[in-house]
Scaffold this active site. Structure first.
Site, short mmCIF file in Angstrom:
data_model
loop_
_atom_site.label_atom_id
_atom_site.label_comp_id
_atom_site.label_asym_id
_atom_site.label_seq_id
_atom_site.Cartn_x
_atom_site.Cartn_y
_atom_site.Cartn_z
N ASP A 93 0.87 -1.17 0.00
CA ASP A 93 0.00 0.00 0.00
C ASP A 93 0.91 1.24 0.00
OD1 ASP A 93 -2.37 1.61 0.46
OD2 ASP A 93 -1.67 1.78 2.54
N ALA A 149 -5.29 2.77 -2.99
CA ALA A 149 -6.63 3.29 -3.21
C ALA A 149 -6.62 4.73 -3.71
CB ALA A 149 -7.44 3.21 -1.91
N LYS A 184 -5.81 7.99 -6.19
CA LYS A 184 -5.66 8.37 -7.60
C LYS A 184 -4.40 9.21 -7.81
CE LYS A 184 -10.42 7.99 -9.04
NZ LYS A 184 -11.63 8.62 -9.57
N LYS A 223 -10.84 -0.90 -2.15
CA LYS A 223 -10.74 -1.67 -0.90
C LYS A 223 -11.98 -1.36 -0.06
CE LYS A 223 -5.75 -0.84 -1.10
NZ LYS A 223 -4.59 -0.16 -0.52
C1 BG6 Z 1 -5.87 5.89 0.34
C2 BG6 Z 1 -5.82 6.71 1.62
O1 BG6 Z 1 -4.60 5.38 0.09
O2 BG6 Z 1 -6.29 6.69 -0.76
C3 BG6 Z 1 -7.14 7.44 1.84
O3 BG6 Z 1 -5.54 5.86 2.71
C4 BG6 Z 1 -7.50 8.26 0.60
O4 BG6 Z 1 -7.02 8.26 2.98
C5 BG6 Z 1 -7.56 7.33 -0.60
O5 BG6 Z 1 -8.76 8.90 0.78
C6 BG6 Z 1 -7.91 8.06 -1.89
O6 BG6 Z 1 -6.86 8.94 -2.21
P1 BG6 Z 1 -6.90 10.04 -3.35
O7 BG6 Z 1 -5.47 10.50 -3.43
O8 BG6 Z 1 -7.36 9.37 -4.60
O9 BG6 Z 1 -7.84 11.10 -2.92
MG MG Z 2 -2.69 3.15 3.60
#
Ligand code: BG6
Ligand code: MG
Length: 211
Positions: A8, A114, A116, A144
């Site tokens: 991760d 998770a 972007k 997830k």
């Molecule tokens: C995950 C984080 O890796 O990504 C979350 O643990 C976050 O906190 C999620 O909301 C989505 O991230 P992003 O950068 O697409 O807004």
């Molecule tokens: Mg994490």
């Protein structure tokens, strides 16, 4: 037998969990809600859209679909302002050595995030070219705790899921890896991540002799 490693990003490789928290906290204040540490724990590993839904529920409020989209962008802009300041000093303890060791042992490495923003963050901390495969939220339909992120990562490095080891700091990510039939090392405490096979405080505490 473990043949591949899937990592991760936020909270495992770099200290971005606190940036997500800071940006969500700022947004939640607009709804008159003060985001708690417990909320932060629950939001780890949760997609951007699902995170906003969670916060709105906590704040006991709703948004029009237009405002929902606007607020997702506002949160991300605040988050990206924080990411702009990042460099390799934002790597969590032991990460550089972990990569060096895994690469010297020829263990395929995949990202299963998770976020972007994964490519940008990896570039900032100087690890973008260290992975054999990168799976982020742009590449999957089901976030997830669904196992799709990790199954896709395993597929790309061509290692059977049961021969993959996943490193995760979020409850939803640990659930995803367990559902994918992978061995999961939690980054954090067994109390926060009860489904992990075992927990360590950071990647620096991982013993490659256990592989
Ligand atoms: C995950 C984080 O890796 O990504 C979350 O643990 C976050 O906190 C999620 O909301 C989505 O991230 P992003 O950068 O697409 O807004
Ligand atoms: Mg994490």
């Amino acid at each position: 037998m473990i043949q591949g490693i899937i990592l991760d990003l936020d909270g495992v490789i770099c200290d971005t969990a606190k940036f997500h928290f800071e940006a969500w906290k700022r947004l939640a204040e607009d709804y008159g809600y003060s985001l708690t540490e417990a909320d932060n724990e629950a939001l780890k590993g949760v997609s951007r859209v699902d995170s906003l839904k969670f916060i709105l529920q906590k704040a006991n409020t709703t948004l029009s679909s237009d405002q929902f989209e606007i607020d997702l962008v506002r949160k991300n802009q605040w988050y990206l302002e924080l990411v702009q300041e990042m460099d390799s000093s934002f790597l969590l303890d032991g990460v550089a050595d972990f990569f060096e060791k895994a690469i010297s042992l020829n263990i395929p490495l995949a990202l299963g995030s998770a976020s972007k923003n994964a490519n940008l963050v990896l570039e900032k901390v100087g690890l973008l070219n260290k992975f054999n495969a990168i799976v982020d939220a742009n590449l999957v339909v089901n976030g997830k705790p669904h196992p799709e992120t990790f199954l896709k990562a395993a597929e790309l490095i061509q290692i059977a899921p049961e021969n993959c080891m996943v490193f995760e700091d979020s409850a939803s990510g640990v659930q995803a890896a367990v559902s994918g039939k992978m061995f999961v090392v939690g980054i954090g405490t067994q109390n926060d991540l009860p489904l992990a096979n075992y927990c360590i405080p950071n990647l620096g505490a991982f013993d490659f002799n256990t592989l």
